[in-house]
Design an enzyme around this catalytic site. Structure first.
Site, short mmCIF file in Angstrom:
data_model
loop_
_atom_site.label_atom_id
_atom_site.label_comp_id
_atom_site.label_asym_id
_atom_site.label_seq_id
_atom_site.Cartn_x
_atom_site.Cartn_y
_atom_site.Cartn_z
N TYR A 182 0.84 -1.19 0.00
CA TYR A 182 0.00 0.00 0.00
C TYR A 182 0.89 1.26 0.00
CZ TYR A 182 -3.64 -3.43 0.72
OH TYR A 182 -4.48 -4.51 0.56
N GLY A 192 -2.97 -14.45 12.22
CA GLY A 192 -4.03 -14.05 11.29
C GLY A 192 -5.00 -15.20 11.04
#
Ligand SMILES: Cc1cc2nc3c(=O)[nH]c(=O)nc-3n(C[C@H](O)[C@H](O)[C@H](O)COP(=O)(O)O)c2cc1C
Length: 369
Positions: free
Chosen positions: A181, A321
Site C-alpha cells: 500500500y 491471522g
C-alpha cells in the site's frame, strides 16, 4: 506456555498476554465506511477469546484517495470515528488492548467512494489482477503520480485519523507500511520513480513514511502508542524482497523506528524463515536496531510455534491471522490444550466478509439450537 501468557507492557498499555490479532480487512463496514454492530461482535469475539491485543483491519484515513476497498471501514470523518466507540468499548470490556491500523490504499486501490481516479508515488500499475475476495475484478488502474498537494493531504489524513483513533478510545495506531500500500510503495524503487524530495535513492524513498510518523507523533503526543507494519511482499507480488539485503533492511528499520515509533510489526509469509534465502530472519535483523517492541507475524498456527519464537527472544509479541479466523478463541484454546480448527479459505468465498465467515461457520460447525 509460560511466555505466551506472560503480560507485556507496551508504553502505558499492559497486555494480559503476548497473543495479538493480526490486522485483517473484512470489507464488512457500511458503504459510508461506518463500523457497525457486526464488526463490534466480530472484534469483541477475539477479545473474549483471550487475545491480549487486537489490531483492526486497515482503516482508510482521508476522504481523498486513501480508501482501498468498497465497504472498507474508515476513520477519516467524525462520524466514522464515533462509530468505532462501541467497538472499542466491547474490546476493552473483554480485557484486550485495541490498536487501529491506518491505511492508504495507494496504487493497490480497488474501490474508493470519494474518487474514481487512483494515485500512487508514480504512474506504475501494480501487477496481476485485483483481489476478488475484496470485490475487485480485472487489472489494477494505472495510478496518477501524486502531486505535492495530494501528498500533503495524505500526510494530514494520517495525522487526523490518528487523532480520531485516540478520541474514539483506541490504545494506539499502526501505520500500514506493508503489503504494497501507499507507504510501502513510496519505499519501493519500482513504484517510486520520483525525482523530487519524495523519491531518489534508498534513503530518500523513506521520506514519506518518516514524514507521516513525525506528523502522527506530533498530532497524538508522546503518550499514545504509534507503531508501523512492514513487510517485504506486496499484495500484488508475494515473492518480493527488499533490495540491498541485510544491511539495508537494518538501516530501513532503524531509520523508521528512530523517527518516533513504539513498535515495529514485521510480517513475512513465514516469520521464522531467513529474510533473504539464508541467514537471519527479518525479526532478528529488526532486533538489532534497538530497544523497540517487536511484533512478529506470518505462518504462526500453534501455541508451540508461538512459544518457540517468543523463547528465542527475537520478538516480544506474536500476531496471528488465519489461525485466529479459524479459532477466534485461539489463545484460550492454546492455554487449555484444546484442539485447533484448520483454517479454510472457503470462509472467504465469494468475498472475505464477516457475514460469509459466519455462514461458513454455521455450515461447518453449527451452534446447537
Ligand atoms: C482476509 C485477510 C485480510 C488481510 N488484511 C490485512 C490488512 O488489512 N492489513 C494488513 O496489514 N494485513 C492484512 N492481512 C495480512 C495478515 O495480517 C497476515 O499478515 C497474513 O494473514 C499472514 O499471517 P498468518 O499466517 O498468521 O495468517 C490480511 C490477511 C487476510 C487473510
Amino acid at each position: 506456555m509460560p511466555r505466551l501468557f506472560e503480560p507485556y507492557s507496551l508504553k502505558s498499555l499492559t497486555l494480559r498476554n503476548r497473543a495479538v490479532l493480526a490486522p485483517m480487512t473484512r470489507v464488512s463496514a457500511e458503504p459510508e465506511g461506518y463500523a457497525n454492530d457486526l464488526m463490534r461482535d466480530y472484534y469483541g469475539s477475539f477479545a473474549k477469546g483471550g487475545f491480549g491485543l487486537l489490531i483492526t483491519e486497515g482503516l482508510y484515513t482521508d476522504t481523498a484517495f486513501s480508501q482501498g476497498y468498497i465497504n472498507q471501514p474508515g476513520i477519516a470523518t467524525e462520524q466514522q470515528r464515533d462509530c468505532w466507540v462501541p467497538v472499542v468499548q466491547a474490546v476493552h470490556d473483554a480485557g484486550a488492548g485495541f490498536i487501529a491500523q491506518l491505511m492508504h490504499g495507494g496504487a493497490q486501490t480497488q474501490g474508493n467512494l470519494h474518487h474514481a481516479r487512483h494515485v500512487g508515488p508514480s504512474a506504475v500499475q501494480p501487477k496481476g489482477s485485483q483481489l476478488s475476495f475484496y470485490g475487485g475484478e480485472g487489472p489494477y488502474q494505472v495510478p496518477s503520480e501524486m502531486t505535492d498537494d495530494e501528498i500533503a493531504e495524505a500526510i494530514a489524513g494520517f495525522a487526523q485519523a490518528a487523532v480520531h483513533a485516540r478520541d474514539a478510545g483506541f490504545d494506539g495506531v499502526e501505520l500500514h507500511g506493508a503489503n504494497g500500500y501507499l507507504l510501502h510503495e513510496f519505499m519501493s524503487a519500482e513504484f517510486n520513480q520520483r525525482t523530487d524530495r519524495w523519491g531518489g535513492d534508498f534513503k530518500a524513498r523513506l521520506a514519506l513514511p518518516l514524514t507521516v510518523i513525525r506528523a502522527v507523533r506530533d498530532a497524538v503526543g508522546e503518550g499514545f502508542v504509534v507503531g508501523m507494519r512492514l513487510s517485504q511482499q506486496m499484495v500484488t507480488d508475494s515473492d518480493l524482497k527488499w533490495e540491498g539485503g541485510t544491511e539495508a533492511a537494518k538501516l530501513r528499520m532503524a531509520t523508521l523506528a528512530n523517527a518516533g515509533l513504539d513498535y515495529l510489526h514485521i510480517s513475512e509469509p513465514d516469520v521464522a524463515a531467513p529474510a533473504f534465502g539464508e541467514g537471519p530472519t527479518l525479526c532478528e535483523l529488526a532486533r538489532a536496531v534497538g530497544p523497540v517492541t517487536l511484533i512478529g507475524n506470518g505462518g504462526i498456527r500453534t501455541g508451540e510455534q508461538a512459544e518457540q519464537l517468543l523463547g528465542q527472544g527475537t520478538m516480544d509479541l506474536v500476531a496471528v491471522g488465519k489461525a485466529a479466523l479459524a479459532d477466534h478463541d485461539w489463545p484460550r484454546r492454546v492455554e487449555h490444550g484444546e484442539p485447533l480448527t484448520p483454517f479454510d479459505y472457503a470462509m472467504f468465498v465469494p468475498m472475505a466478509t464477516v457475514t460469509n465467515e459466519l455462514a461458513w461457520r454455521q455450515a461447518h460447525y453449527p451452534t446447537p439450537s
